[in-house]
Design a protein around this motif. Structure first.
Motif, PDB file in Angstrom:
ATOM      1  N   THR A 279       8.952   0.983  -0.556  1.00 57.10           N
ATOM      2  CA  THR A 279       8.945   2.423  -0.272  1.00 57.10           C
ATOM      3  C   THR A 279       7.936   2.764   0.807  1.00 57.10           C
ATOM      4  O   THR A 279       8.211   3.541   1.731  1.00 57.10           O
ATOM      5  CB  THR A 279       8.612   3.207  -1.551  1.00 57.10           C
ATOM      6  N   ARG A 280       6.741   2.184   0.711  1.00 57.68           N
ATOM      7  CA  ARG A 280       5.706   2.486   1.703  1.00 57.68           C
ATOM      8  C   ARG A 280       6.074   1.887   3.071  1.00 57.68           C
ATOM      9  O   ARG A 280       5.763   2.472   4.112  1.00 57.68           O
ATOM     10  CB  ARG A 280       4.358   1.970   1.208  1.00 57.68           C
TER      11      ARG A 280
ATOM     12  N   ARG B 167       3.242   8.012  -4.315  1.00 60.04           N
ATOM     13  CA  ARG B 167       2.784   7.318  -5.515  1.00 60.04           C
ATOM     14  C   ARG B 167       1.293   7.027  -5.481  1.00 60.04           C
ATOM     15  O   ARG B 167       0.808   6.145  -6.214  1.00 60.04           O
ATOM     16  CB  ARG B 167       3.564   6.014  -5.703  1.00 60.04           C
TER      17      ARG B 167
ATOM     18  N   ALA C 189      -2.914  -0.600  -9.592  1.00 57.73           N
ATOM     19  CA  ALA C 189      -1.930   0.404  -9.993  1.00 57.73           C
ATOM     20  C   ALA C 189      -1.969   0.614 -11.499  1.00 57.73           C
ATOM     21  O   ALA C 189      -2.386  -0.269 -12.254  1.00 57.73           O
ATOM     22  CB  ALA C 189      -0.529  -0.023  -9.559  1.00 57.73           C
TER      23      ALA C 189
ATOM     24  N   CYS D 266       0.569   1.817 -14.656  1.00 56.63           N
ATOM     25  CA  CYS D 266       1.962   2.022 -15.050  1.00 56.63           C
ATOM     26  C   CYS D 266       1.963   2.609 -16.461  1.00 56.63           C
ATOM     27  O   CYS D 266       1.527   1.952 -17.416  1.00 56.63           O
ATOM     28  CB  CYS D 266       2.741   0.711 -15.006  1.00 56.63           C
TER      29      CYS D 266
ATOM     30  N   LEU E 233       7.391  -0.357  -4.821  1.00 57.19           N
ATOM     31  CA  LEU E 233       6.408   0.511  -4.156  1.00 57.19           C
ATOM     32  C   LEU E 233       6.103   0.002  -2.753  1.00 57.19           C
ATOM     33  O   LEU E 233       5.991   0.777  -1.802  1.00 57.19           O
ATOM     34  CB  LEU E 233       5.136   0.583  -4.992  1.00 57.19           C
TER      35      LEU E 233
ATOM     36  N   THR F  95       1.617   4.188 -10.378  1.00 56.17           N
ATOM     37  CA  THR F  95       0.813   4.988  -9.463  1.00 56.17           C
ATOM     38  C   THR F  95      -0.281   4.124  -8.862  1.00 56.17           C
ATOM     39  O   THR F  95      -0.977   3.401  -9.579  1.00 56.17           O
ATOM     40  CB  THR F  95       0.177   6.181 -10.201  1.00 56.17           C
TER      41      THR F  95
ATOM     42  N   ARG G   7       8.015  -3.200 -10.164  1.00 53.21           N
ATOM     43  CA  ARG G   7       7.736  -1.836  -9.706  1.00 53.21           C
ATOM     44  C   ARG G   7       6.812  -1.821  -8.490  1.00 53.21           C
ATOM     45  O   ARG G   7       6.947  -0.985  -7.604  1.00 53.21           O
ATOM     46  CB  ARG G   7       7.173  -1.018 -10.853  1.00 53.21           C
TER      47      ARG G   7
END
Length: 492
Positions: free
Chosen positions: A105-106, A121, A205, A207, A102, A215, A98
């Motif tokens: 995505t960033r 997130r 993070a 989870c 992330l 997050t 995950r």
């Protein structure tokens, strides 16, 4: 510093800020591993295609003895009834997958200029953290990058809610899970870097459950010691301030937004110094195509940038080699005290040229091969290149004349220890003598030959400086030093 550091042959050398027009400051050329070590490291990382291997589970799994399975508790990575737990079912693997997502995505959000996706997130309850990440996004969008991506780098620490082993398949009681992981911001500044360089962060993070995308609840710089290269590169300019950026054909200048006007005024001066430095090089390809320069009038920031707190308080600037993701040096970051550029119009261009010379040649660094090349070559070459278009100054000749008259000139180039002492007078003599040594070689053999000598020595082609001098100038090193000493006495 790792023993196999390719720059171990260029010990850290510092010089104080002074009003002398030729005075140049520190060039930090450290923090890298040998190519062999890096090849091994990156080879291992390249092979870690699964979260399982990234966490160290890359050995063949041997199944348990059925007769003994029921008589002992399951070991790490095993099911309760015996047999290995599939990598994808382990808590650590789920969480790392995950965070990989992330990071992707960033990276995409930065490339696309999508602030909302970049912050999606980030823990919305921590407004200070959200504001900091928003500022980071805005700063990075101002910098021209050829490469800009986040990638997890391992060093994963996972804590489950019930204290269970993260290498087991998690029950509901194991969640939520908190994880710390090293994440590299791999980036290459356009027209500056010869390859991507990693700035390493530690992401924290949370989870909530096995399918939660996790997050981001914290991000800080990794410790140098926890990175493969021994250099985390944190904090960069974009981590400290609301950033102002000035671009010119061969330089990218960064500084505080409140110093934007000063940055603009110094941009042309920096571009002129860059053009001179690039044009003065006669040693062949492989050098930096341009320069990244951070200007600050804050002495606190000056010593904090890139974790450079060991820089002396009286230094005016430094050039710091950045380990590449796939080579010993991917680029260089120069930091200059802005007051030094405005306080002396004669000194400023020499300061910039000197540091840019260090930055120019840094990518030529080869793996450590036992070379004993001295500090006088690194600093003398940068000093000479900075002033190769002008005659020797009275400041240099007067300084060395006093050394000779006082019977303190031994006829030898300065030892490394002369650059490391806290005695400012000795440091000044060392820089002047180093300058004179390289200037003498250039006058006798020509600039192109000296540049080639420097490039080959810097790349680790020779085991000792005497071997380098013999091969490069076809002369006995002792005779060369004797002739140089006679030239120094005559010149001053």
């Amino acid at each position: 510093m790792p023993a196999e550091d390719p720059h171990a042959r260029w010990p850290n050398a510092v010089e104080p800020r002074r009003s002398r027009p030729w005075a140049i400051c520190v060039a930090l050329l450290g923090g890298l591993l040998s190519l062999a070590f890096l090849a091994g490291t990156f080879g291992r990382l390249d092979g870690l295609d699964t979260a399982d291997r990234l966490l160290g589970h890359d050995r063949p799994t041997i199944g348990p003895n059925p007769e003994r399975a029921a008589s002992r508790p399951p070991g790490p990575g095993e099911r309760a009834g015996g047999g290995p737990i599939p990598a994808a079912d382990r808590i650590s693997s789920r969480v790392l997958a995950r965070l990989d997502a992330l990071a992707g995505t960033r990276s995409a959000a930065l490339e696309q200029g999508d602030e909302a996706a970049f912050l999606a997130r980030v823990d919305p309850q921590d407004t200070a953290f959200v504001d900091g990440q928003r500022r980071l996004f805005g700063n990075l969008r101002k910098v021209p990058f050829d490469t800009a991506r986040w990638r997890t780098r391992g060093n994963v620490k996972t804590v489950t809610a019930d204290g269970s082993d993260p290498e087991r398949a998690g029950t509901a009681a194991a969640w939520p899970v908190t994880v710390n992981v090293d994440v590299a911001f791999e980036h290459a500044i356009t027209g500056v870097d010869v390859g991507p360089v990693p700035e390493t962060y530690v992401w924290k993070a949370r989870c909530a459950d096995p399918v939660d995308p996790c997050t981001l609840i914290g991000a800080d710089g990794a410790a140098d010691a926890d990175t493969a290269s021994g250099f985390a590169g944190f904090p960069a300019a974009w981590d400290l301030w609301d950033l102002a950026v000035e671009r010119r054909p061969h330089v990218v200048l960064m500084g505080r937004s409140q110093d934007a006007a000063t940055l603009r005024r110094n941009a042309e001066q920096a571009e002129q110094a860059a053009g001179y430095t690039l044009g003065a090089w006669r040693g062949g390809p492989g050098t930096s195509p341009g320069f990244a320069l951070v200007l600050t009038s804050s002495r606190t920031s000056f010593g904090k940038l890139y974790n450079s707190d060991k820089v002396q308080d009286w230094a005016a600037g430094y050039a710091l080699s950045m380990p590449g993701t796939d080579r010993p040096v991917g680029g260089v970051r120069m930091v200059v005290d802005n007051d030094q550029l405005t306080g002396d119009t004669t000194f400023a261009p020499i300061l910039l040229r000197h540091e840019m010379t260090h930055a120019l040649v840094a990518p030529l660094a080869g793996p450590g091969q036992g070379s004993e090349a001295p500090t006088w070559l690194a600093e003398g070459f940068a000093d000479w290149q900075a002033e190769a278009d002008r005659p020797l100054t009275r400041t240099i000749t007067d300084n060395i004349r006093a050394l000779v008259a006082g019977g303190k000139f031994a006829g030898e180039p300065p030892a490394d220890t002369e650059f490391e002492t806290g005695d400012e007078a000795r440091v000044e003599h060392a820089y002047n003598l180093a300058h004179l040594m390289v200037r003498y070689l250039a006058e006798r053999y020509g600039a192109e030959r000296v540049c080639t000598f420097f490039a080959n020595t810097y790349a680790g082609k020779y085991r000792t400086i005497d071997e380098a001098l013999t091969a490069s100038f076809d002369t006995d090193p002792d005779r060369l030093r004797t002739d140089w000493a006679a030239w120094v006495r005559k010149t001053v």
